[in-house]
Motif scaffolding. Structure first.
Motif, short mmCIF file in Angstrom:
data_model
loop_
_atom_site.label_atom_id
_atom_site.label_comp_id
_atom_site.label_asym_id
_atom_site.label_seq_id
_atom_site.Cartn_x
_atom_site.Cartn_y
_atom_site.Cartn_z
N MET A 201 0.82 -1.21 0.00
CA MET A 201 0.00 0.00 0.00
C MET A 201 0.85 1.26 0.00
SD MET A 201 -2.88 -0.99 2.78
CE MET A 201 -3.87 -2.45 2.60
N LYS A 202 0.20 2.36 -0.34
CA LYS A 202 0.84 3.68 -0.28
C LYS A 202 -0.05 4.62 0.51
CE LYS A 202 3.26 2.98 -4.54
NZ LYS A 202 4.06 3.60 -5.50
N LYS A 203 0.58 5.61 1.14
CA LYS A 203 -0.14 6.55 2.00
C LYS A 203 -1.27 7.23 1.23
CE LYS A 203 2.48 9.11 4.57
NZ LYS A 203 3.31 10.20 5.12
N GLY A 204 -2.46 7.24 1.86
CA GLY A 204 -3.62 7.87 1.25
C GLY A 204 -4.41 6.95 0.33
N GLY A 205 -3.89 5.74 0.07
CA GLY A 205 -4.56 4.81 -0.83
C GLY A 205 -5.67 4.04 -0.14
N LYS A 206 -6.62 3.55 -0.96
CA LYS A 206 -7.71 2.71 -0.46
C LYS A 206 -7.65 1.40 -1.22
CE LYS A 206 -10.71 6.53 0.79
NZ LYS A 206 -12.03 7.15 0.67
#
Length: 175
Positions: free
Chosen positions: A98-103
């Motif tokens: 995952m990456k920051k801010g991702g859903k």
């Protein structure tokens, strides 16, 4: 002691090709079996995040909802801090993608979740379905530094006393 030699018939080219074809077929079958027997998570990007992905040593802050196959919600949290290495293997693997801010939508097979044991409202052998948003993450070193800073602030506040209280050693006023 004597050695007896036995003449060998030469192998034809078609026989060699047939042998190599058989070896290649066995290798392909073994790889296919290994791929089919290795459980994998389902991972869908709903909204792409930005920046780097967390590592297993990092601490993440996530918003999530976990459901069973029948749609029953077994857990949800708006802001849950988690050590990536201390969650079930399938969730840990997903967090590192995952990456920051991702859903994300994640499907974790039982073998990468709780396996054949019950865990609270989660029955043994359950596939887990998660909707996850990676709010933020910090390295383990950053978390330790923040904890030390908070401990130092608490010690300073204890040494200074409570707000409005007389300083240590002061004589209280007499009525």
């Amino acid at each position: 002691m004597s050695v007896t030699t036995v003449p060998l018939r030469p192998v034809s080219k078609s026989g060699l090709w047939l042998m190599w074809f058989g070896v290649a077929a066995l290798i392909v079958a073994a790889i296919g079996f290994a791929v089919k027997s290795t459980p994998r998570i389902g991972f869908e990007v709903v909204k792409e995040g930005t920046g780097n992905s967390p590592t297993r040593a990092d601490v993440v802050l996530v918003k999530y909802e976990g459901k069973l196959d029948d749609g029953t919600v077994f857990d949800a949290n708006e802001q849950a801090p988690m050590q990536v290495s201390q969650v079930v293997p399938g969730f840990s693997e997903a967090l590192t993608r995952m990456k920051k801010g991702g859903k994300y939508k994640i499907v974790i097979p039982a073998a990468l979740g709780y396996g054949d044991r019950d865990n609270g409202p989660i029955p043994a052998g359950s596939t887990l379905h998660f909707d996850v948003e990676l709010i933020d993450f910090k390295t383990e070193a950053e978390v330790r530094a923040m904890q030390q800073m908070m401990q130092q602030q608490q010690m300073m506040m204890q040494q200074q006393g409570a707000p409005g209280a007389p300083p240590p050693g002061a004589v209280p006023p007499q009525p």
